[in-house]
Design an enzyme around this catalytic site. Structure first.
Site: not given
Length: 581
Positions: A496, A470, A453, A461
């Site tokens: 993620e 991304d 993770d 983000n």
């Protein structure tokens, strides 16, 4: 698409467009076909297709201008072998009295065969053309009769023979560096055409080419039609064999000498004298006659081939048809046009492969296209053009298969891969992990599953935007694909969160490898909009499958629990789950 993406990695996004995808794979097929053609790998296939096309050409009209006098086995027993000069002189005198316009003798006579040598010299004084052998070298040359001092009454009888033993071409001229020799067929045709006011002329556009009447005879090249490395020495042209289906008027030597050949049938004709007897071994194979065929012409020429005099008659027939505008010569396309023709067929095959969404439709459409291609090539041959059918058919079907296979592979890849990261997806993991567990049990192998993770990914983000996130996931996916073995499974589990399954790996080895991955992530540099994004870290939880464990969900659950322990202990670390009690 996978093949093209490997060949042109910078164009992978462009290759996802259907039109570019089909065109690209069609070019691959085109390059392969052209490569095979250049080295001559397709020449046998092209010649087979050409021969079949010749068999399907419309039947020519009977040619009453040519009469054959054949020496049969019965003639040999009656008149002896070789025929004496006296017998040949009698034959020529009878033909002249009957009013033959020109006489061709397809029999070697480089030395006298008495008796009657003086009579033969007198009988051959005019309107007679005698054969000689030009040969591959001077040592193989057979001279004409010694009483024919000039070459105006001499024509060579050589025909080019392809490596497969088939004669598909004829010659007009050959030279040995000092003298230019004419073929027997050309000499006979020109003498027949002379009273009609037709004489050989150079072509106005290309003086090196011969023109008869209004027809220019194209000179055969080593790469004409389906040929690639043919012997193109001399002035050669392609035979069309249309005169073969309707046999020429034929009499045996004995019938002529016994007065059974009507003078009306010989008057003003081209009369060719030659061997029919199989024991004389003057036989040649041509495309429209073969041992395995049932061509009607075999009843005339014989399934073991065609006699040399019959082939000379066919060559004369074709030259007369050229001169009198009754037929067009067969010619090939230029190399540029030929390549363009094959390229168009490859493009058509790629388009058919793209639109064929089922095997049944694929077979039907490709079969229809090949039939249409064959019809087009045959129509072109009727019009005097040799289109390379083998290369075109191979390019069309090859491009169609290549596009279809790659489309199916792309669909399969899209079904099991995550589009963003390029890793395997959750669906593939759910289907594959139980099988891997059972396989490892059968082989007594260990298996380790790990959950990864990205630390503080939501915050990342929020700070840099989802496009930056991304970019990080794409870079991470590429790293995982490079980092692990081909037998390992790297998957995007969701968001993620990533998963790695390592069959055959012990927990200790896997822990070391996962920690190396953690460090590699810290060193990962992700370019974005002209700069680099901040360094990221990952937390990793790993769990080893128990010897008899088949529950994939339980295994992943333990790895996920270890992942949460890693996060709880401060992130950016690897935690290994303890064995279940």
């Amino acid at each position: 698409m996978k093949i093209m993406a490997h060949l042109f990695p910078k164009c992978s996004a462009l290759l996802r467009k259907p039109a570019v995808f089909c065109i690209g794979l069609s070019q691959v097929a085109f390059l392969v076909v052209m490569g095979l053609q250049i080295v001559g790998g397709l020449e046998p296939l092209e010649l087979i297709a050409y021969d079949q096309g010749l068999r399907l050409l419309p039947v020519g009209q009977p040619d009453s201008r040519i009469v054959l006098i054949g020496e049969t086995e019965a003639d040999i027993q009656r008149w002896g072998y070789p025929l004496s000069d006296a017998v040949l002189a009698d034959v020529l005198q009878r033909l002249k009295r009957a009013g033959a316009r020109v006489i061709g003798v397809d029999k070697f006579r480089d030395r006298p065969v008495p008796p009657g040598s003086e009579s033969l010299a007198v009988a051959a004084a005019s309107n007679v053309v005698w054969t000689m052998q030009f040969g591959a070298s001077v040592e193989h040359r057979i001279a004409p009769p010694p009483f024919l001092s000039g070459l105006d009454q001499v024509g060579f009888g050589d025909f080019p023979v392809d490596p497969d033993g088939i004669t598909r071409r004829a010659l007009l001229f050959q030279d040995d560096g000092q003298t230019v020799y004419s073929s027997l067929a050309l000499q006979l045709a020109l003498r027949y055409l002379q009273p009609l006011g037709i004489a050989p002329k150079p072509d106005p556009a290309n003086p090196r080419l011969l023109r008869l009447g209004s027809t220019t005879i194209p000179q055969f090249k080593a790469t004409t039609g389906g040929y690639r490395h043919a012997d193109a020495a001399g002035y050669q042209y392609l035979l069309d064999f249309r005169g073969l289906a309707t046999p020429f008027v034929t009499y045996t030597l004995s019938e002529l000498l016994d007065g059974q050949a009507p003078e009306a049938a010989l008057r003003d004709r081209i009369v060719l004298i030659g061997a029919f007897a199989a024991s004389l071994k003057d036989r040649l194979y041509i495309p429209t006659i073969g041992r395995a065929t049932q061509d009607p012409a075999q009843r005339w020429a014989g399934a073991d081939g065609i006699s040399g005099v019959q082939l000379h008659a066919l060559a004369v027939n074709q030259l007369l048809r050229f001169a009198l505008d009754e037929a067009r010569p067969i010619r090939g396309l230029s190399e540029i046009l030929e390549g363009f023709w094959i390229w168009l067929c490859c493009l058509a095959g790629g388009w058919l492969g793209y639109r064929a969404h089922s095997l049944r439709r694929f077979v039907i459409e490709i079969s229809g296209a090949l039939i249409g291609l064959t019809g087009l090539a045959l129509a072109a041959l009727v019009g005097g053009w040799w289109l390379p059918l083998g290369a075109a058919a191979l390019g069309l079907s090859g491009a169609a298969v290549l596009v279809t296979v790659q489309l199916r592979e792309t669909v399969r890849e899209q079904a099991v891969r995550d589009l963003l990261t390029g890793l395997l997806n959750r669906r593939y993991l759910d289907e594959t992990l139980p099988r891997e567990l059972r396989r490892c049990q059968r082989n007594s192998q260990s298996l380790v599953a790990a959950m990864l993770d990205v630390d503080h990914f939501k915050r990342f983000n929020d700070s840099y935007g989802h496009e930056a996130g991304d970019a990080v996931l794409r870079a991470l996916g590429e790293l995982l694909r490079r980092f692990f073995r081909g037998s390992d499974l790297a998957c995007r589990y969701g968001g993620e969160e990533l998963t790695v399954v390592m069959p055959g790996s012990s927990l200790n080895v896997a822990q070391v490898r996962l920690d190396e991955l953690r460090q590699a992530v810290m060193e990962l540099r992700v370019p974005y909009q002209g700069s680099e994004l901040p360094t990221i870290t990952v937390s990793i939880g790993a769990a080893a499958a128990e010897p008899y464990e088949t529950d994939a969900a339980a295994l992943l659950g333990r790895a996920d629990a270890a992942l949460y322990q890693a996060k709880a202990q401060g992130r950016n670390r690897v935690v290994v789950a303890s064995s279940p009690a």
